[in-house]
Motif scaffolding. Structure first.
Motif, PDB file in Angstrom:
ATOM      1  N   ARG A 162       0.898  -5.322  -7.822  1.00  0.00           N
ATOM      2  CA  ARG A 162       1.716  -6.331  -8.511  1.00  0.00           C
ATOM      3  C   ARG A 162       0.869  -7.543  -8.893  1.00  0.00           C
ATOM      4  NH1 ARG A 162       6.785  -9.099  -9.029  1.00  0.00           N
ATOM      5  NH2 ARG A 162       6.121 -10.755 -10.441  1.00  0.00           N
ATOM      6  N   ALA A 163      -0.050  -7.933  -8.008  1.00  0.00           N
ATOM      7  CA  ALA A 163      -0.882  -9.113  -8.286  1.00  0.00           C
ATOM      8  C   ALA A 163      -1.928  -8.838  -9.365  1.00  0.00           C
ATOM      9  CB  ALA A 163      -1.565  -9.577  -6.996  1.00  0.00           C
ATOM     10  N   GLY A 164      -2.146  -7.550  -9.715  1.00  0.00           N
ATOM     11  CA  GLY A 164      -3.085  -7.244 -10.791  1.00  0.00           C
ATOM     12  C   GLY A 164      -4.382  -6.612 -10.334  1.00  0.00           C
ATOM     13  N   ASN A 165      -4.471  -6.303  -9.032  1.00  0.00           N
ATOM     14  CA  ASN A 165      -5.661  -5.623  -8.512  1.00  0.00           C
ATOM     15  C   ASN A 165      -5.526  -4.116  -8.717  1.00  0.00           C
ATOM     16  OD1 ASN A 165      -6.787  -8.015  -6.758  1.00  0.00           O
ATOM     17  ND2 ASN A 165      -4.602  -7.848  -6.291  1.00  0.00           N
ATOM     18  N   THR A 166      -6.633  -3.406  -8.577  1.00  0.00           N
ATOM     19  CA  THR A 166      -6.572  -1.949  -8.448  1.00  0.00           C
ATOM     20  C   THR A 166      -6.961  -1.608  -7.006  1.00  0.00           C
ATOM     21  OG1 THR A 166      -8.825  -1.748  -9.292  1.00  0.00           O
ATOM     22  CG2 THR A 166      -7.031  -1.505 -10.874  1.00  0.00           C
ATOM     23  N   VAL A 167      -6.579  -0.409  -6.558  1.00  0.00           N
ATOM     24  CA  VAL A 167      -6.654  -0.103  -5.124  1.00  0.00           C
ATOM     25  C   VAL A 167      -7.335   1.240  -4.883  1.00  0.00           C
ATOM     26  CG1 VAL A 167      -5.274   0.380  -3.050  1.00  0.00           C
ATOM     27  CG2 VAL A 167      -4.540  -1.413  -4.643  1.00  0.00           C
ATOM     28  N   VAL A 168      -8.233   1.247  -3.903  1.00  0.00           N
ATOM     29  CA  VAL A 168      -8.758   2.501  -3.348  1.00  0.00           C
ATOM     30  C   VAL A 168      -8.255   2.563  -1.907  1.00  0.00           C
ATOM     31  CG1 VAL A 168     -10.810   3.829  -2.730  1.00  0.00           C
ATOM     32  CG2 VAL A 168     -10.773   2.477  -4.861  1.00  0.00           C
ATOM     33  N   LEU A 169      -7.494   3.599  -1.612  1.00  0.00           N
ATOM     34  CA  LEU A 169      -6.766   3.685  -0.341  1.00  0.00           C
ATOM     35  C   LEU A 169      -7.325   4.812   0.518  1.00  0.00           C
ATOM     36  CD1 LEU A 169      -4.193   3.246   1.503  1.00  0.00           C
ATOM     37  CD2 LEU A 169      -2.979   4.762  -0.082  1.00  0.00           C
ATOM     38  N   LYS A 170      -7.625   4.465   1.782  1.00  0.00           N
ATOM     39  CA  LYS A 170      -8.095   5.498   2.719  1.00  0.00           C
ATOM     40  C   LYS A 170      -7.170   5.585   3.923  1.00  0.00           C
ATOM     41  CE  LYS A 170     -10.799   5.418   6.274  1.00  0.00           C
ATOM     42  NZ  LYS A 170     -10.147   6.478   7.082  1.00  0.00           N
ATOM     43  N   PRO A 171      -6.529   6.756   4.122  1.00  0.00           N
ATOM     44  CA  PRO A 171      -5.709   6.943   5.323  1.00  0.00           C
ATOM     45  C   PRO A 171      -6.576   7.330   6.513  1.00  0.00           C
ATOM     46  CG  PRO A 171      -5.612   8.904   3.943  1.00  0.00           C
ATOM     47  CD  PRO A 171      -6.489   7.921   3.212  1.00  0.00           C
ATOM     48  N   SER A 172      -5.955   7.368   7.674  1.00  0.00           N
ATOM     49  CA  SER A 172      -6.640   7.821   8.884  1.00  0.00           C
ATOM     50  C   SER A 172      -7.018   9.297   8.753  1.00  0.00           C
ATOM     51  CB  SER A 172      -5.700   7.643  10.080  1.00  0.00           C
ATOM     52  OG  SER A 172      -6.174   8.397  11.178  1.00  0.00           O
ATOM     53  N   PRO A 173      -8.154   9.691   9.327  1.00  0.00           N
ATOM     54  CA  PRO A 173      -8.493  11.123   9.297  1.00  0.00           C
ATOM     55  C   PRO A 173      -7.485  11.982  10.070  1.00  0.00           C
ATOM     56  CG  PRO A 173     -10.103   9.860  10.593  1.00  0.00           C
ATOM     57  CD  PRO A 173      -9.202   8.867   9.927  1.00  0.00           C
ATOM     58  N   PHE A 174      -6.644  11.369  10.918  1.00  0.00           N
ATOM     59  CA  PHE A 174      -5.616  12.158  11.612  1.00  0.00           C
ATOM     60  C   PHE A 174      -4.424  12.455  10.699  1.00  0.00           C
ATOM     61  CE2 PHE A 174      -7.635   9.953  15.304  1.00  0.00           C
ATOM     62  CZ  PHE A 174      -8.115  11.094  15.933  1.00  0.00           C
ATOM     63  N   THR A 175      -4.230  11.656   9.661  1.00  0.00           N
ATOM     64  CA  THR A 175      -3.061  11.825   8.776  1.00  0.00           C
ATOM     65  C   THR A 175      -3.454  11.657   7.303  1.00  0.00           C
ATOM     66  OG1 THR A 175      -2.589   9.476   9.102  1.00  0.00           O
ATOM     67  CG2 THR A 175      -1.316  11.042  10.445  1.00  0.00           C
ATOM     68  N   PRO A 176      -4.351  12.493   6.803  1.00  0.00           N
ATOM     69  CA  PRO A 176      -4.788  12.290   5.411  1.00  0.00           C
ATOM     70  C   PRO A 176      -3.834  12.867   4.366  1.00  0.00           C
ATOM     71  CG  PRO A 176      -5.967  14.150   6.383  1.00  0.00           C
ATOM     72  CD  PRO A 176      -5.082  13.578   7.472  1.00  0.00           C
ATOM     73  N   LEU A 177      -3.024  13.869   4.739  1.00  0.00           N
ATOM     74  CA  LEU A 177      -2.365  14.695   3.723  1.00  0.00           C
ATOM     75  C   LEU A 177      -1.178  14.006   3.065  1.00  0.00           C
ATOM     76  CD1 LEU A 177      -2.490  18.126   5.589  1.00  0.00           C
ATOM     77  CD2 LEU A 177      -4.131  17.191   3.945  1.00  0.00           C
ATOM     78  N   ALA A 178      -0.365  13.323   3.855  1.00  0.00           N
ATOM     79  CA  ALA A 178       0.806  12.668   3.258  1.00  0.00           C
ATOM     80  C   ALA A 178       0.349  11.586   2.278  1.00  0.00           C
ATOM     81  CB  ALA A 178       1.694  12.064   4.346  1.00  0.00           C
ATOM     82  N   THR A 179      -0.759  10.918   2.589  1.00  0.00           N
ATOM     83  CA  THR A 179      -1.244   9.865   1.687  1.00  0.00           C
ATOM     84  C   THR A 179      -1.825  10.485   0.418  1.00  0.00           C
ATOM     85  OG1 THR A 179      -1.696   8.565   3.649  1.00  0.00           O
ATOM     86  CG2 THR A 179      -2.616   7.753   1.589  1.00  0.00           C
ATOM     87  N   LEU A 180      -2.515  11.637   0.570  1.00  0.00           N
ATOM     88  CA  LEU A 180      -2.962  12.352  -0.639  1.00  0.00           C
ATOM     89  C   LEU A 180      -1.755  12.747  -1.486  1.00  0.00           C
ATOM     90  CD1 LEU A 180      -5.765  14.714   0.742  1.00  0.00           C
ATOM     91  CD2 LEU A 180      -6.073  12.845  -0.898  1.00  0.00           C
TER      92      LEU A 180
END
Ligand code: NAD
Length: 474
Positions: A162-180
């Protein structure tokens, strides 16, 4: 691996040329059920470069951003059914809880789509023009833990975008799939490069923080890792927001109706199997009601159905991962060895997976590990106190200061005590009622730096700029 999950993983692997893969374990079985792509240094460079390119146009049009966030909220709601089983399979939480978490992620996206952010014009007259402008920072590195992978991701994605940034998001290695999977859902409604999900083991997080492209790190995780993030980010003065561990006290005054509060207090500690930064992690009950409260909590704990999150009626699933399961077991064993009594629970369940019986500990005191450290699991020590000053001093004596609660038949008396507690939120007659998109959430002391949520969370993804000069033509 189910075909839905295989699609999610392979689609992202193709995008970012992964350097191999790592195993994802279902905590209800302890078995590997899928793999996630391991992103290497070259791919990370490419992802950050793409995010930086995307920033050039994304930052310019707030109307486009608000519409995209609205579409993002709609898409998450519409496709919740696809996300639910993935989240349960890797995180362990019951399906209903997974659905609730996904609903929260959509609510946060919608809140930031709709938030009105007034311009801050300080002077605009015949003499001068002065305005305070909040500019986006650029690319944000967002790093999340395994307890609420999707909800906590939305706390970062929504205000940052919303503020105008772009994002690179890294989930925990224990829970990567739902974030993918979330990344896949949002890819359909966001321009290319505006949000990328990268997965990998812990060093990927360190590489993101040290990388020259991101201008801001928004991190949620343990205090120990948060300190490393702060130290690494200091090198080129990246902005940081740190949402870290908690050891939240609940202070129970003598005038409560124990039977009336027991359920709420229990779930404030055991929701998500106690794997909540702001779970009640230690109870200070007045000595006049201590025994009654211990009994009431233990009675509830003994009735809880603990099972694989996919089983109908499961109220709590397994602990999310083996190291955390080992840590909870170790802290309870240590407490029992020092005279604590497990009124109920006190041991793992005898079955495969990382299941632990909901545990109420009596005969415990400050100075033992289960009280002084963050257990982050289904175990609650219940202590007693004689006077309020003693309870407050003990509540404040750890390095943590995330949230706290005071429970009393006299709310005004509790509000008066609340100001004496060193934490980012203090709630009366509930714990965690302050977790709302429109209220600031952040820890005092070692529980964090900066806040998320509300306009305050949005401002954390901006840099102030003053525009000042002669009067402007109307
Ligand atoms: P963690 O610190 O081990 O990991 C969190 C994230 O950081 C993961 O994605 C991990 O891969 C990454 N990481 C690991 N090492 C890194 C490094 N050197 N640099 C950058 N990133 C790195 O925490 P966890 O075990 O996943 O989560 C549990 C903790 O998170 C608990 O302490 C809990 O209280 C805290 N938490 C805090 C909040 C909050 O809002 N305050 C919310 C949820 C969880």
């Amino acid at each position: 691996m189910s075909s839905a999950i295989a699609d999610i993983v392979s689609a992202d692997a193709l995008d970012f040329a992964a350097d191999g893969a790592f195993d994802v374990i279902n905590p209800a079985t302890g078995e590997v059920f899928a793999q996630a792509p391991q992103i290497g240094d070259k791919a990370l460079d490419l992802v950050f470069a793409t995010a930086q390119d995307a920033f050039q146009s994304w930052r310019r049009d707030e109307g486009v951003r608000r519409a995209a966030l609205r579409a993002a909220a709609d898409a998450v709601e519409k496709r919740a059914d696809e996300l639910v089983p993935v989240l349960t399979a890797e995180q362990g939480k019951p399906l209903n809880d997974a659905l609730e978490e996904i609903g929260a992620a959509a609510a946060w996206l919608r809140y930031y789509a709709e938030l009105e952010v007034p311009r801050e014009v300080i002077q605009d007259d015949a003499v001068a023009y002065q305005e305070v402008v909040r500019k986006p920072l650029g690319v944000v590195a967002a790093i999340t833990p395994w307890n609420f992978p999707l909800a906590l991701a939305s706390w970062k994605i929504a205000p940052a975008l919303r503020a105008g940034n772009t994002v690179v998001l890294k989930p925990s290695p224990f829970t990567p799939l739902a974030t993918l999977a979330l990344g896949q859902v949002l890819r359909d409604v966001l321009p290319d490069g505006v949000l990328s999900v990268v997965t990998g083991r812990d060093p990927l997080g360190a590489a993101m923080v040290a990388h020259p492209v991101p201008r801001k790190v928004s991190f949620t995780g343990s205090t120990a890792t948060g300190k490393k993030v702060a130290a690494s980010a200091a090198d080129d003065l990246k902005r940081v927001t740190l949402e870290l561990g908690g050891n939240d006290p609940a202070i129970i005054l003598p005038d409560v109706d124990v039977a009336a509060i027991a359920q709420d207090l229990f779930w404030s500690a055991f929701r998500n199997n106690g794997q909540v930064c702001l779970a009640v992690k230690r109870v200070y009950a007045h000595e006049s009601i201590h025994a009654e409260l211990v009994d009431a909590l233990a009675t509830i704990a003994a009735t809880i159905k603990v099972d694989d999150g996919v089983v109908a009626g499961a109220q709590l699933g397994p602990i999310n991962n083996r190291p955390q399961f080992a840590r909870v077991s170790e802290l309870v064993t240590d407490a029992l060895g020092r005279g604590a009594r497990a009124v109920t629970g006190g041991a793992p369940l005898d079955r495969p997976g990382y299941f632990y019986a909901p545990t109420i500990l009596d005969h415990v005191d400050d100075g033992i590990r289960i009280v002084d450290e963050e257990q982050f699991g289904p175990v609650l020590p219940v202590m007693s106190y004689r006077d309020e000053a003693d309870a407050l001093a003990r509540a404040n004596r750890t390095n943590y200061g995330l949230t706290a609660s005071i429970w009393s038949g006299d709310a005004e008396r509790a509000f008066a005590l609340a100001t004496e507690v060193d934490s980012g939120q203090v709630t009366i007659n509930s714990h965690g009622a302050g977790v709302r998109p429109n209220l600031p959430f952040g820890g005092h002391k070692w529980s964090g730096l900066g806040v998320e949520n509300g306009p305050w969370g949005l401002y954390g993804f901006t840099e102030l700029q003053v525009l000042a000069g002669p009067p402007r033509r109307k």
